[in-house]
Design a protein around this motif. Structure first.
Motif, PDB file in Angstrom:
ATOM      1  N   LEU A  28       0.828  -1.194   0.000  1.00  0.00           N
ATOM      2  CA  LEU A  28       0.000   0.000   0.000  1.00  0.00           C
ATOM      3  C   LEU A  28       0.867   1.251   0.000  1.00  0.00           C
ATOM      4  O   LEU A  28       1.943   1.269   0.604  1.00  0.00           O
ATOM      5  CB  LEU A  28      -0.929   0.031   1.219  1.00  0.00           C
ATOM      6  CG  LEU A  28      -1.913  -1.128   1.401  1.00  0.00           C
ATOM      7  CD1 LEU A  28      -2.606  -1.015   2.748  1.00  0.00           C
ATOM      8  CD2 LEU A  28      -2.927  -1.175   0.266  1.00  0.00           C
ATOM      9  N   ILE A  29       0.390   2.295  -0.669  1.00  0.00           N
ATOM     10  CA  ILE A  29       1.063   3.596  -0.676  1.00  0.00           C
ATOM     11  C   ILE A  29       0.037   4.650  -0.294  1.00  0.00           C
ATOM     12  O   ILE A  29      -1.034   4.717  -0.896  1.00  0.00           O
ATOM     13  CB  ILE A  29       1.655   3.905  -2.062  1.00  0.00           C
ATOM     14  CG1 ILE A  29       2.690   2.851  -2.456  1.00  0.00           C
ATOM     15  CG2 ILE A  29       2.297   5.301  -2.083  1.00  0.00           C
ATOM     16  CD1 ILE A  29       3.116   2.928  -3.907  1.00  0.00           C
ATOM     17  N   TYR A  30       0.369   5.462   0.704  1.00  0.00           N
ATOM     18  CA  TYR A  30      -0.555   6.489   1.191  1.00  0.00           C
ATOM     19  C   TYR A  30      -0.021   7.875   0.829  1.00  0.00           C
ATOM     20  O   TYR A  30       1.188   8.127   0.849  1.00  0.00           O
ATOM     21  CB  TYR A  30      -0.700   6.386   2.709  1.00  0.00           C
ATOM     22  CG  TYR A  30      -1.479   7.530   3.333  1.00  0.00           C
ATOM     23  CD1 TYR A  30      -2.860   7.490   3.430  1.00  0.00           C
ATOM     24  CD2 TYR A  30      -0.822   8.666   3.816  1.00  0.00           C
ATOM     25  CE1 TYR A  30      -3.583   8.534   3.997  1.00  0.00           C
ATOM     26  CE2 TYR A  30      -1.529   9.716   4.387  1.00  0.00           C
ATOM     27  CZ  TYR A  30      -2.908   9.649   4.473  1.00  0.00           C
ATOM     28  OH  TYR A  30      -3.611  10.689   5.027  1.00  0.00           O
ATOM     29  N   LYS A  31      -0.946   8.784   0.507  1.00  0.00           N
ATOM     30  CA  LYS A  31      -0.540  10.153   0.196  1.00  0.00           C
ATOM     31  C   LYS A  31      -1.724  11.092   0.385  1.00  0.00           C
ATOM     32  O   LYS A  31      -2.865  10.726   0.079  1.00  0.00           O
ATOM     33  CB  LYS A  31      -0.043  10.245  -1.255  1.00  0.00           C
ATOM     34  CG  LYS A  31       0.425  11.624  -1.683  1.00  0.00           C
ATOM     35  CD  LYS A  31       0.868  11.625  -3.140  1.00  0.00           C
ATOM     36  CE  LYS A  31       1.277  13.019  -3.593  1.00  0.00           C
ATOM     37  NZ  LYS A  31       1.702  13.034  -5.015  1.00  0.00           N
ATOM     38  N   LYS A  32      -1.468  12.295   0.899  1.00  0.00           N
ATOM     39  CA  LYS A  32      -2.489  13.346   0.852  1.00  0.00           C
ATOM     40  C   LYS A  32      -2.668  13.730  -0.613  1.00  0.00           C
ATOM     41  O   LYS A  32      -1.681  13.969  -1.318  1.00  0.00           O
ATOM     42  CB  LYS A  32      -2.051  14.546   1.673  1.00  0.00           C
ATOM     43  CG  LYS A  32      -1.990  14.293   3.162  1.00  0.00           C
ATOM     44  CD  LYS A  32      -1.560  15.540   3.922  1.00  0.00           C
ATOM     45  CE  LYS A  32      -1.502  15.258   5.417  1.00  0.00           C
ATOM     46  NZ  LYS A  32      -1.052  16.464   6.182  1.00  0.00           N
ATOM     47  N   GLY A  33      -3.905  13.802  -1.073  1.00  0.00           N
ATOM     48  CA  GLY A  33      -4.152  14.009  -2.483  1.00  0.00           C
ATOM     49  C   GLY A  33      -4.087  12.682  -3.225  1.00  0.00           C
ATOM     50  O   GLY A  33      -4.238  11.606  -2.640  1.00  0.00           O
ATOM     51  N   PHE A  34      -3.849  12.744  -4.527  1.00  0.00           N
ATOM     52  CA  PHE A  34      -3.870  11.556  -5.373  1.00  0.00           C
ATOM     53  C   PHE A  34      -2.491  10.919  -5.452  1.00  0.00           C
ATOM     54  O   PHE A  34      -1.498  11.603  -5.711  1.00  0.00           O
ATOM     55  CB  PHE A  34      -4.360  11.919  -6.766  1.00  0.00           C
ATOM     56  CG  PHE A  34      -4.501  10.737  -7.692  1.00  0.00           C
ATOM     57  CD1 PHE A  34      -5.537   9.835  -7.515  1.00  0.00           C
ATOM     58  CD2 PHE A  34      -3.596  10.529  -8.721  1.00  0.00           C
ATOM     59  CE1 PHE A  34      -5.663   8.738  -8.352  1.00  0.00           C
ATOM     60  CE2 PHE A  34      -3.718   9.446  -9.567  1.00  0.00           C
ATOM     61  CZ  PHE A  34      -4.750   8.534  -9.381  1.00  0.00           C
TER      62      PHE A  34
END
Length: 274
Positions: free
Chosen positions: A263-269
């Protein structure tokens, strides 16, 4: 002047494609050359030919593709099938960690219910299916006949964002998500859509729209999602209503447990494909 369905930017002619090989040559004979246009602002690419086709011609194409080719018992190999097992695993992990609420969920445009079947059989999770083109009498899959005025905690949408002809088609998907719900999307997103008639994602003739990191970021902002999670294994984005350090830590913990960047998390896309 033609304008972009995503950002209202200017659309310019980009390239043409003609389907000349089996099994699509006869299917696409009434269509002739397919003309694609690209937005000068967000890079979104759409088939103007499909957009301008009659509803009758478009419906016939979908019916013949999905029922005569896609479901032809293995006679034809459909390219780029969704990674259903990895999508099911992603949903299971996010649900188990309370990143998404799976109490009230829906697989919108879920076709023949392959994801729902895998979730039920291997993960013991129920994912009802709605599809305007497909209905089945199958006790192992729960099909929803009518979704008018319904909203869900979690909406999954696999391989439909590339089938749309108008922004309204996308809005219909997002409108199903509750205010604090999550939208999961499986599609191809590129930094730049190549001007190549032989590009693999053009092969299915029902693919009409091609998204970029910028166009997806615009959609996220306008739909009021604040953060996203991407899984390279499932090729699926989870759009979330809030940005949270707790969710970020959960993603890190999952990756540590699985000993991979699942999994990769980020604010925005999450602009993974560049």
């Amino acid at each position: 002047m033609s304008t972009c369905e995503i950002c209202d930017g200017k659309l310019n002619f980009y390239f043409k494609k003609n389907y000349k090989t089996s099994p699509y040559a006869s299917l696409m004979e009434p269509w002739g050359d397919i003309e694609y246009h690209k937005c000068t602002h967000c890079g979104f690419v759409i088939s103007k030919t499909h957009q301008q086709a009659t509803e009758e011609l478009w419906s016939e194409l979908n019916y013949r593709f999905h029922h005569q080719i896609e479901n032809a018992n293995g006679k034809f190999k459909i390219p780029n099938q969704p990674p259903y097992a990895m999508q099911a695993m992603m949903l299971s992990i996010l649900s188990n960690h309370n990143v998404i609420d799976f109490t009230d969920s829906l697989d919108f445009a879920g076709g023949y219910g392959r994801l729902s079947y895998i979730l039920q059989k291997y993960f013991h999770m129920s994912l009802p299916v709605y599809d305007p083109f497909v209905t089945r009498d199958d006790e192992s899959i729960h099909y929803v006949a009518d979704i008018n005025d319904m909203k869900f905690d979690t909406v999954f949408n696999s391989a439909m964002f590339e089938h749309i002809r108008t922004r309204h088609d996308l809005e219909c998907v997002n409108a199903l998500v509750k205010e604090e719900g999550a939208l999961l999307v499986h599609t191809v997103v590129a930094e730049t859509v190549p001007a190549d008639p032989e590009w693999f994602y053009l092969e299915p003739p029902v693919h009409t729209a091609f998204h970029t990191n910028k166009s997806m970021s615009i959609l996220m902002d306008e739909w009021n999602y604040k953060a996203s999670i991407y899984s390279p294994f499932s090729k699926t984005w989870c759009l979330l209503p809030t940005a949270s350090e707790a969710i970020e830590r959960t993603v890190q913990d999952v990756n540590t447990e699985l000993q991979s960047t699942f999994l990769i998390y980020k604010k925005g896309f999450v602009d993974y494909w560049k």
